[in-house]
Design an enzyme around this catalytic site. Structure first.
Site, PDB file in Angstrom:
ATOM      1  N   PHE A  48      29.871  36.835  58.945  1.00 37.95           N
ATOM      2  CA  PHE A  48      29.156  35.904  59.116  1.00 37.95           C
ATOM      3  C   PHE A  48      30.341  34.449  60.432  1.00 37.95           C
ATOM      4  O   PHE A  48      31.548  34.026  59.798  1.00 37.95           O
ATOM      5  CB  PHE A  48      29.075  34.652  58.273  1.00 37.95           C
ATOM      6  CG  PHE A  48      27.926  33.517  58.361  1.00 37.95           C
ATOM      7  CD1 PHE A  48      26.927  34.087  58.222  1.00 37.95           C
ATOM      8  CD2 PHE A  48      28.785  32.501  58.550  1.00 37.95           C
ATOM      9  CE1 PHE A  48      25.762  32.489  58.534  1.00 37.95           C
ATOM     10  CE2 PHE A  48      27.595  30.647  59.013  1.00 37.95           C
ATOM     11  CZ  PHE A  48      26.350  31.150  58.793  1.00 37.95           C
TER      12      PHE A  48
ATOM     13  N   ASP B 251      34.473  36.478  50.439  1.00 37.40           N
ATOM     14  CA  ASP B 251      33.529  35.408  50.688  1.00 37.40           C
ATOM     15  C   ASP B 251      31.623  36.209  50.216  1.00 37.40           C
ATOM     16  O   ASP B 251      31.995  37.678  50.678  1.00 37.40           O
ATOM     17  CB  ASP B 251      32.713  35.113  52.562  1.00 37.40           C
ATOM     18  CG  ASP B 251      31.656  34.204  52.451  1.00 37.40           C
ATOM     19  OD1 ASP B 251      30.418  33.994  52.062  1.00 37.40           O
ATOM     20  OD2 ASP B 251      31.759  33.532  53.371  1.00 37.40           O
TER      21      ASP B 251
ATOM     22  N   TYR C 133      23.580  28.233  48.012  1.00 37.74           N
ATOM     23  CA  TYR C 133      21.913  27.958  48.548  1.00 37.74           C
ATOM     24  C   TYR C 133      21.351  29.030  48.827  1.00 37.74           C
ATOM     25  O   TYR C 133      19.874  28.613  49.200  1.00 37.74           O
ATOM     26  CB  TYR C 133      22.254  26.523  49.202  1.00 37.74           C
ATOM     27  CG  TYR C 133      22.934  26.488  50.182  1.00 37.74           C
ATOM     28  CD1 TYR C 133      23.104  27.707  51.378  1.00 37.74           C
ATOM     29  CD2 TYR C 133      24.127  25.884  50.721  1.00 37.74           C
ATOM     30  CE1 TYR C 133      23.746  28.262  52.390  1.00 37.74           C
ATOM     31  CE2 TYR C 133      25.172  26.478  51.895  1.00 37.74           C
ATOM     32  CZ  TYR C 133      24.706  27.660  52.959  1.00 37.74           C
ATOM     33  OH  TYR C 133      25.269  27.668  53.752  1.00 37.74           O
TER      34      TYR C 133
ATOM     35  N   ARG D  55      14.438  39.562  59.395  1.00 42.25           N
ATOM     36  CA  ARG D  55      16.056  39.790  58.273  1.00 42.25           C
ATOM     37  C   ARG D  55      14.766  39.190  57.554  1.00 42.25           C
ATOM     38  O   ARG D  55      14.070  38.527  57.235  1.00 42.25           O
ATOM     39  CB  ARG D  55      16.889  38.386  58.522  1.00 42.25           C
ATOM     40  CG  ARG D  55      18.030  38.516  58.085  1.00 42.25           C
ATOM     41  CD  ARG D  55      19.507  38.223  58.508  1.00 42.25           C
ATOM     42  NE  ARG D  55      18.570  36.950  57.871  1.00 42.25           N
ATOM     43  CZ  ARG D  55      19.403  35.702  57.052  1.00 42.25           C
ATOM     44  NH1 ARG D  55      20.556  36.397  56.434  1.00 42.25           N
ATOM     45  NH2 ARG D  55      19.523  34.880  56.793  1.00 42.25           N
TER      46      ARG D  55
HETATM   47  C1  LIG Z   1      26.030  31.084  54.507  1.00 44.10           C
HETATM   48  C2  LIG Z   1      26.941  31.491  54.654  1.00 44.10           C
HETATM   49  C3  LIG Z   1      28.039  30.504  55.185  1.00 44.10           C
HETATM   50  C4  LIG Z   1      27.425  29.457  55.230  1.00 44.10           C
HETATM   51  O1  LIG Z   1      28.597  28.233  55.023  1.00 44.10           O
HETATM   52  P1  LIG Z   1      28.541  26.690  55.458  1.00 44.10           P
HETATM   53  O2  LIG Z   1      29.625  26.762  55.489  1.00 44.10           O
HETATM   54  O3  LIG Z   1      28.140  27.239  53.468  1.00 44.10           O
HETATM   55  O4  LIG Z   1      27.598  26.243  56.104  1.00 44.10           O
HETATM   56  C5  LIG Z   1      29.232  31.245  55.360  1.00 44.10           C
HETATM   57  N1  LIG Z   1      29.492  32.291  55.582  1.00 44.10           N
HETATM   58  C6  LIG Z   1      28.423  33.098  54.878  1.00 44.10           C
HETATM   59  C7  LIG Z   1      29.387  34.872  55.151  1.00 44.10           C
HETATM   60  C8  LIG Z   1      27.496  33.017  55.048  1.00 44.10           C
HETATM   61  O5  LIG Z   1      26.556  33.787  54.136  1.00 44.10           O
END
Ligand SMILES: *Cc1c(COP(=O)(O)O)cnc(C)c1O
Length: 404
Positions: A135, A204, A229, A378
């Site tokens: 991500f 993560d 969330y 998705r």
């Molecule tokens: C959803 C997601 C994020 C989101 O990061 P935020 O700081 O909460 O916006 C980060 N890493 C991964 C792998 C995700 O799926």
């Protein structure tokens, strides 16, 4: 020509859905969420609202804030919320108490975890390996963490990580489940390979916590982060969490040592002395409203086993793939989600021409998934509130939209 009786062929998947729903031991949880007639397959982006959250937030705002005011930091447990709620998340990711704090965004926690990991790795190790398919935010933060710590950043596909490790590797940052394809990476074996090289593993868990067993303690993960969330249904922008394994806590040197992580926060000392344990991962004043919404949202997990959630998740994604192959004309979609259970998270990603337009049409027809650039449909399956009839309907609408 005689009609097939009762349109038997077409109704087969819906009959199967009814059987699966009748046998679903988690089916009763759906009524604990605020949902409507739409099929909600976007819980991997924003989990649905648990029905008890509005009343709790009303109490937090009107009574705790409105009436008790400053007293709530103690009397309503505001001050200790980050570690208390961390301990509620702990069993969902296989962690003993005292290793998780809630607060800040995932991005901020990636920064704390990764810089902390490089500092724990010690001198002579000057390379950070990052998931090349990550991500994006994790990749951006990793690049900055590398510059700050004087490390070189090496993007590597997760499966290639073992071959990329060496005496220079300080830390490896990996996504447990790929947010685009839904591929689940092998956390136990990758963590073991990282340890064999003398490096630290930072995972993560954004797309795995609340959807499948993680086993942080059992597999010796060093540090981990995740958001709340998605499958944990904490609400838009609800705070993320940071796991620092007990064995590392004494040496964990946070790059964001705010006053909330001080051993004596109200001593107001000009010099920093870190608190023991998980508290060391805190930074500043916690975002109480979001945090207590999350705490209320976690109530739905009481008595729910992550293993049964995983079993249902796999049954949902299997059934969706089956229905898609029955309803969608040959060649219109290609699944990017691995067929093997061992490699699959809780979502299905379908490559599809004109995916953006197709998803718009699905949403208009009450099937809510999302579109990921450039050509991916998705669909996320949250076992707490998605049923098999939902899955059948989603696939049927998709098939019809694609001319089936
Ligand atoms: C959803 C997601 C994020 C989101 O990061 P935020 O700081 O909460 O916006 C980060 N890493 C991964 C792998 C995700 O799926």
């Amino acid at each position: 020509m005689s009609e097939p009786r009762g349109n038997a062929v077409r109704s087969e998947p819906s009959a199967r859905a009814a059987q699966l729903d009748a046998a679903d031991e988690l089916a009763g949880l759906r009524k604990r969420f605020v949902l409507d007639d739409a099929v909600y397959l976007d819980g991997n982006s924003l989990g649905a609202l648990p029905a008890d959250v509005p009343a709790r937030i009303d109490d937090v705002v009107r009574r705790q804030w409105g009436e008790l005011r400053i007293r709530s930091w103690e009397e309503s447990g505001w001050w200790t919320a980050p570690e208390r709620i961390g301990d509620r998340i702990a069993p969902l990711v296989g962690a003993a108490p005292g290793q998780i704090v809630v607060g800040d965004s995932t991005s901020v926690n990636v920064f704390k975890a990764l810089v902390g990991a490089v500092r724990l790795a010690g001198d002579g190790r000057d390379e950070i390996v990052v998931d090349a398919t990550t991500f994006p935010t994790d990749g951006y933060i990793a690049a900055s963490a590398a510059r700050l710590t004087g490390c070189e950043l090496r993007p590597v596909e997760p499966a290639e990580v073992p071959g990329a490790l060496g005496p220079r590797t300080a830390a490896v940052l990996l996504n447990h489940v790929d947010y685009r394809t839904g591929r689940l990476h092998d956390l136990p074996s990758l963590t073991a390979a990282i340890h064999d090289a003398g490096a630290l593993a930072v995972w993560d868990l954004c797309h795995s916590a609340g959807a499948l067993p993680v086993g942080l303690d059992a597999h010796g993960v060093d540090l981990a982060v995740g958001c709340t969330y998605k499958y944990l249904n904490g609400g838009p922008g609800s705070p993320a969490y940071l796991y620092v394994a007990a064995a590392h806590q004494d040496r964990f040197d946070s790059p964001l040592p705010g006053w909330n992580s001080h051993a004596e926060p109200f001593g107001m000392s000009p010099t920093y002395a870190p608190a023991p344990g998980a508290l060391r991962g805190r930074v500043g004043t916690p975002d109480i409203l979001s945090m207590l919404a999350l705490e209320a949202a976690l109530d739905v997990w009481d008595g729910v086993s992550v293993d049964s959630v995983r079993a249902k998740s796999l049954a949902l994604t299997d059934f969706f793939l089956d229905c898609v192959s029955q309803y969608v004309p040959e060649g219109r979609v290609e699944s990017l989600t691995p067929p093997a259970h061992a490699d699959r998270g809780s979502q299905v990603a379908l490559r599809c021409a004109d995916a953006g337009t197709v998803m718009k049409s699905l949403i208009e027809q009450g099937v809510i998934g999302d579109f990921r650039h450039p050509d991916v449909l998705r669909f996320g399956f949250t076992p707490l509130y998605v049923g098999f009839a939902d899955v059948e309907r989603a696939a049927r609408v998709l098939g019809r939209t694609l001319g089936g």
